[in-house]
Structures are given as structure tokens and as C-alpha cells.
Design a protein around this motif. Structure first.
Motif, short mmCIF file in Angstrom:
data_model
loop_
_atom_site.label_atom_id
_atom_site.label_comp_id
_atom_site.label_asym_id
_atom_site.label_seq_id
_atom_site.Cartn_x
_atom_site.Cartn_y
_atom_site.Cartn_z
N UNK A 39 0.82 -1.22 0.00
CA UNK A 39 0.00 0.00 0.00
C UNK A 39 0.85 1.27 0.00
N UNK A 40 2.11 1.13 0.33
CA UNK A 40 2.98 2.30 0.38
C UNK A 40 3.51 2.69 -1.00
N UNK A 41 3.31 1.81 -2.00
CA UNK A 41 3.80 2.09 -3.35
C UNK A 41 2.76 2.83 -4.19
N UNK A 42 3.25 3.47 -5.24
CA UNK A 42 2.37 4.19 -6.15
C UNK A 42 2.07 3.34 -7.38
N UNK A 43 1.08 3.78 -8.18
CA UNK A 43 0.74 3.08 -9.42
C UNK A 43 1.89 3.17 -10.41
N UNK A 44 2.58 4.30 -10.45
CA UNK A 44 3.74 4.42 -11.34
C UNK A 44 4.81 3.39 -10.97
N UNK A 45 5.00 3.19 -9.69
CA UNK A 45 5.98 2.19 -9.25
C UNK A 45 5.50 0.79 -9.61
N UNK A 46 4.19 0.57 -9.55
CA UNK A 46 3.63 -0.73 -9.94
C UNK A 46 3.95 -1.02 -11.40
N UNK A 47 3.82 -0.02 -12.26
CA UNK A 47 4.10 -0.24 -13.69
C UNK A 47 5.55 -0.63 -13.90
N UNK A 48 6.45 0.04 -13.22
CA UNK A 48 7.87 -0.30 -13.36
C UNK A 48 8.15 -1.72 -12.88
N UNK A 49 7.49 -2.10 -11.81
CA UNK A 49 7.68 -3.46 -11.29
C UNK A 49 7.13 -4.51 -12.25
N UNK A 50 6.00 -4.22 -12.85
CA UNK A 50 5.39 -5.16 -13.79
C UNK A 50 6.22 -5.32 -15.05
N UNK A 51 6.94 -4.29 -15.44
CA UNK A 51 7.79 -4.37 -16.62
C UNK A 51 8.92 -5.37 -16.44
N UNK A 52 9.30 -5.61 -15.18
CA UNK A 52 10.43 -6.50 -14.90
C UNK A 52 10.00 -7.91 -14.51
N UNK A 53 8.76 -8.08 -14.10
CA UNK A 53 8.34 -9.34 -13.46
C UNK A 53 8.21 -10.49 -14.45
N UNK A 54 8.80 -11.62 -14.08
CA UNK A 54 8.58 -12.87 -14.81
C UNK A 54 7.42 -13.65 -14.19
N UNK A 55 7.27 -13.49 -12.88
CA UNK A 55 6.20 -14.17 -12.13
C UNK A 55 5.58 -13.15 -11.18
N UNK A 56 4.24 -13.08 -11.19
CA UNK A 56 3.53 -12.20 -10.27
C UNK A 56 2.73 -13.06 -9.30
N UNK A 57 2.95 -12.84 -8.01
CA UNK A 57 2.10 -13.43 -6.98
C UNK A 57 1.20 -12.32 -6.48
N UNK A 58 -0.04 -12.35 -6.92
CA UNK A 58 -0.99 -11.31 -6.55
C UNK A 58 -1.74 -11.75 -5.29
N UNK A 59 -1.22 -11.31 -4.15
CA UNK A 59 -1.74 -11.75 -2.86
C UNK A 59 -2.43 -10.63 -2.10
N UNK A 60 -2.31 -9.41 -2.59
CA UNK A 60 -2.88 -8.27 -1.87
C UNK A 60 -4.40 -8.39 -1.80
N UNK A 61 -4.94 -7.97 -0.70
CA UNK A 61 -6.39 -8.02 -0.54
C UNK A 61 -6.82 -7.54 0.83
N UNK A 62 -8.12 -7.37 0.98
CA UNK A 62 -8.72 -6.94 2.25
C UNK A 62 -9.63 -8.06 2.74
N UNK A 63 -9.38 -8.52 3.96
CA UNK A 63 -10.20 -9.59 4.54
C UNK A 63 -11.36 -9.07 5.36
N UNK A 64 -11.10 -7.97 6.06
CA UNK A 64 -12.12 -7.43 6.97
C UNK A 64 -12.12 -5.92 6.89
N UNK A 65 -13.29 -5.35 7.10
CA UNK A 65 -13.43 -3.89 7.17
C UNK A 65 -14.26 -3.56 8.40
N UNK A 66 -14.23 -2.32 8.79
CA UNK A 66 -15.04 -1.89 9.94
C UNK A 66 -16.50 -1.70 9.54
#
Length: 381
Positions: A39-66
């Protein structure tokens, strides 16, 4: 520039329960370079990371909310949309492993958000003809590094019970299905070694899974809590019990790892019981002063193993129907184990000049009502 032979991995939600376990496990593999998105990263940083990734583990998510149910959409849907949008834009097809939930089949706000995330990834895979997208619907994951009162009922129960706090069970007979974090990580990690494998179905599962009622789960954890007093280990040959016990210990208060044992003392020295098991007997340790002789008894079914940890001892055995005495001199210079078969009267003598420390194993827990111990001198009477 990518180093030859290096697999670039991107983990979203790397600070979460599954993410932390996966990050550590992949970090143990030499040819893997790991990047993380939180959550501390920006969308621009996400794009740069995706340009390099051979494998993506997409584990981010929200389990509970108030109270704000829309947080499920923000946490579980929007990031998946952003990832697929960027991948289309940069025209890349890395292997994608996404963690979803069995709750994607129900109609709760959380379940709907997970189902929507699945549909977004499925649509991306179909429209781009991407055959290396793997969606895992996970049941209740438990194990180390989970967040009590958030990730799983197991984490919450372990945390509270280990601290003598109350737990709440509204339906004791409710059965839940569990999957152990190490099995999840093993499956996810194996994708690194199956880079050429293409998917043959839409949804994947991790096995094995285990079913248990909330009542039985709580009872099992309370039995773990009693071990420090009764010393009785659970049946660790049961894979669920073994995983639950490891999980329970991981939630101990960091100031409460150590505990004291009862020491029984007399003129001979001392004896401390360490561990007991209904399936594997017990382990205990004794000290003996110089010249002290212990034993001079035999058993019918009970067998033992003696191991000198410190000092010098003479162990004598005699078949109770024979006059022949078998003698072993053992010291701490060479670690040896001496087996004590049934039907042999035996003794242990400290023949050194200092305290003798011996580790013992017996194949059954000592029961004073049925001790299976009969006095008989080793030396011929």
C-alpha cells in the motif's frame, strides 16, 4: 538489465500473512530476485515493477473492514484491474498466481469482491490468450505470522488461549475447512519450477485440507496449553495436529517462551521429567552423586534407553533367569545409548568423581498404579 538465469518475482501484499511466508520461502532460492508491492507504493511504481516481473504473486487483498463495505472493492478489485490494465498497456504476459477465497462462491460483500477479482483476471487471460494465469481459491489458511482477530480463527484462538484470554464460539459444532500455510507456500513456490506449465482449468486448490469443528479446534489448542504442566505431547503423527501445534507455539508471548519443570530430589541426586507422550512414552533426566546406584529392578513390557550426558557410569544388566551379568562402562567422551530390554534387571552406578547426568527414554508414561517395575538385584543374591 536482467541478469542471466535470474527469475524476477513480484509479490503484491508482501506484508500480509501469505505474502510474508512466501517472501521468506522464495528468498531461500538463489536464482530468484524478489520485488514487492504494498500500500505504500504508487501506481507508477507498480508499472515499473510489472515491466520487470517474470512471475507475479498477486496476494494483496482486504479480509475485513469496519463499516465501509466499499473497502472490499478497493482492496480486492481495483488493484487487480490496475495490474491487468498495465499488463495490456506494456504488452507483457508474466506468469500470474492469484490468491482468492472459497468465499468467492457466496454472496457476502467480501465474497463478491473476490469473485469480481477472479472475473477480471479471467477476462484478461481470455482476451490476451494468456495461458499461464493460476487462480487459487484458498480455504481458511492458518500458520505462523498471521494476524490475530483478522486472518483466521486459528490465529485468534492461538493468541488468546496462549495468554489465558477467553475465546468466543457461537456455534461449537460448526465445521471449518483449514489449509496449512506451508502447504500453500509449497504449491505457490512450485510454480517457479513449472514455468512452462500452462493452466488446464480456471480455478485451482491447495491440498491437503482438513475439516474440524470449532469445539474440537479449541479443545486441541487447550491441550497444547496444558503441556507445560502435564508434559504430554500431542500425537504429532497426525498432520493437522502437528501443523496446529507449530502454529500455536508461534503465537506465544515473546516473554513466555521459557517455563520451569518440577525437580524431584533425594539423597541420590535429582530427577526431572521433560516430555511425555501417550504414543511414544516419555523422556526424563537424572543426576546422581558419585557412588550412587539406581535401578536394580526389571520390567515386563516397559523398555528404556540410557544415554550418559555427563560423567562416567557403569550399567549392568542380567536376564532374571540367568547368572550372567552384562556390564557397560559409558562416559560423556563417546555418546552411546544402552538399550534396556524387558525381563532384564538393571542398574546404573556413578563410578566417576563428579555428578552423573543421564538422559532416559521409556516407551510408556510412568503410572504409579501400574508401574511395571519389580525390584531385583543385578548382582546374584
Amino acid at each position: 538489465m536482467k541478469e542471466k538465469g535470474i527469475i524476477n518475482v513480484l509479490i503484491t501484499g508482501a506484508n500480509g500473512f501469505i505474502g510474508r511466508n512466501l517472501y521468506v520461502a522464495l528468498g531461500e532460492v538463489k536464482n530468484i530476485s524478489i520485488q514487492t508491492y504494498t500500500r505504500d507504493n504508487t501506481i507508477d511504481e507498480l508499472e515499473q515493477l510489472l515491466k520487470q516481473a517474470d512471475v507475479i504473486y498477486h496476494l494483496a487483498g482486504v479480509n475485513r473492514v469496519n463499516d465501509d463495505q466499499s473497502e472490499f472493492i478497493k482492496g480486492n478489485v481495483h488493484l487487480t484491474e490496475q495490474i491487468t490494465r498495465i499488463l495490456r498497456k506494456i504488452d507483457r504476459k508474466p506468469i500470474i498466481v492469484m490468491s482468492s477465497s472459497i468465499q468467492a462462491t457466496n454472496h457476502t460483500p467480501y465474497g463478491k469482491s473476490k469473485k469480481k477479482a477472479e472475473e477480471i483476471l479471467e477476462k484478461y487471460a481470455q482476451e490476451t490468450d494468456h495461458n499461464k494465469v493460476f487462480i487459487y481459491r484458498l480455504t481458511n489458511v492458518f500458520g505462523k505470522w498471521g494476524k490475530p482477530q483478522y486472518n483466521s480463527v486459528v490465529a485468534s484462538f492461538c493468541f488468546n488461549i496462549s495468554r489465558d484470554l477467553d475465546i468466543e464460539i457461537h456455534d461449537p459444532l460448526k465445521e471449518i475447512e483449514l489449509v496449512y500455510i506451508d502447504d500453500v507456500i509449497k504449491e505457490f513456490k512450485s510454480r517457479i519450477y513449472r514455468l512452462n506449465e500452462v493452466r488446464n482449468k480456471s480455478i485451482y486448490q491447495v491440498t491437503p485440507t482438513y475439516k474440524i469443528t470449532l469445539k474440537n479446534l479449541a479443545n486441541q489448542l487447550y491441550e497444547f496449553h496444558k503441556i507445560r504442566k502435564n508434559l504430554i505431547l500431542p500425537d504429532l503423527s497426525n498432520p493437522l495436529t502437528k501443523a496446529l501445534y507449530s502454529t500455536y507455539l508461534s503465537y506465544l508471548d515473546q516473554n513466555d517462551f521459557a517455563y520451569s519443570l518440577e525437580m524431584k530430589q533425594d539423597q541420590r541426586g535429582s530427577l526431572v521429567e521433560l516430555l511425555k507422550s501417550d504414543h511414544s512414552g516419555q523422556i526424563f533426566i537424572s543426576t546422581s552423586h558419585p557412588g550412587v546406584i539406581r535401578g536394580n529392578h526389571y520390567h515386563h513390557t516397559k523398555v528404556e534407553k540410557f544415554c550418559v550426558i555427563k560423567g562416567k557410569a557403569k550399567i549392568k544388566l542380567r536376564d532374571i533367569f540367568s547368572d550372567k551379568i552384562i556390564s557397560y562402562v559409558v562416559t560423556d567422551a563417546i555418546v552411546q545409548v544402552v538399550d534396556i530390554p524387558p525381563g532384564y534387571t538393571h542398574s546404573l552406578e556413578n563410578i566417576g568423581d563428579s555428578e552423573l547426568i543421564v538422559l532416559f527414554w521409556a516407551n510408556e508414561i510412568f503410572d504409579p498404579e501400574r508401574s511395571d517395575t519389580y525390584v531385583k538385584e543385578v548382582e546374584n543374591e
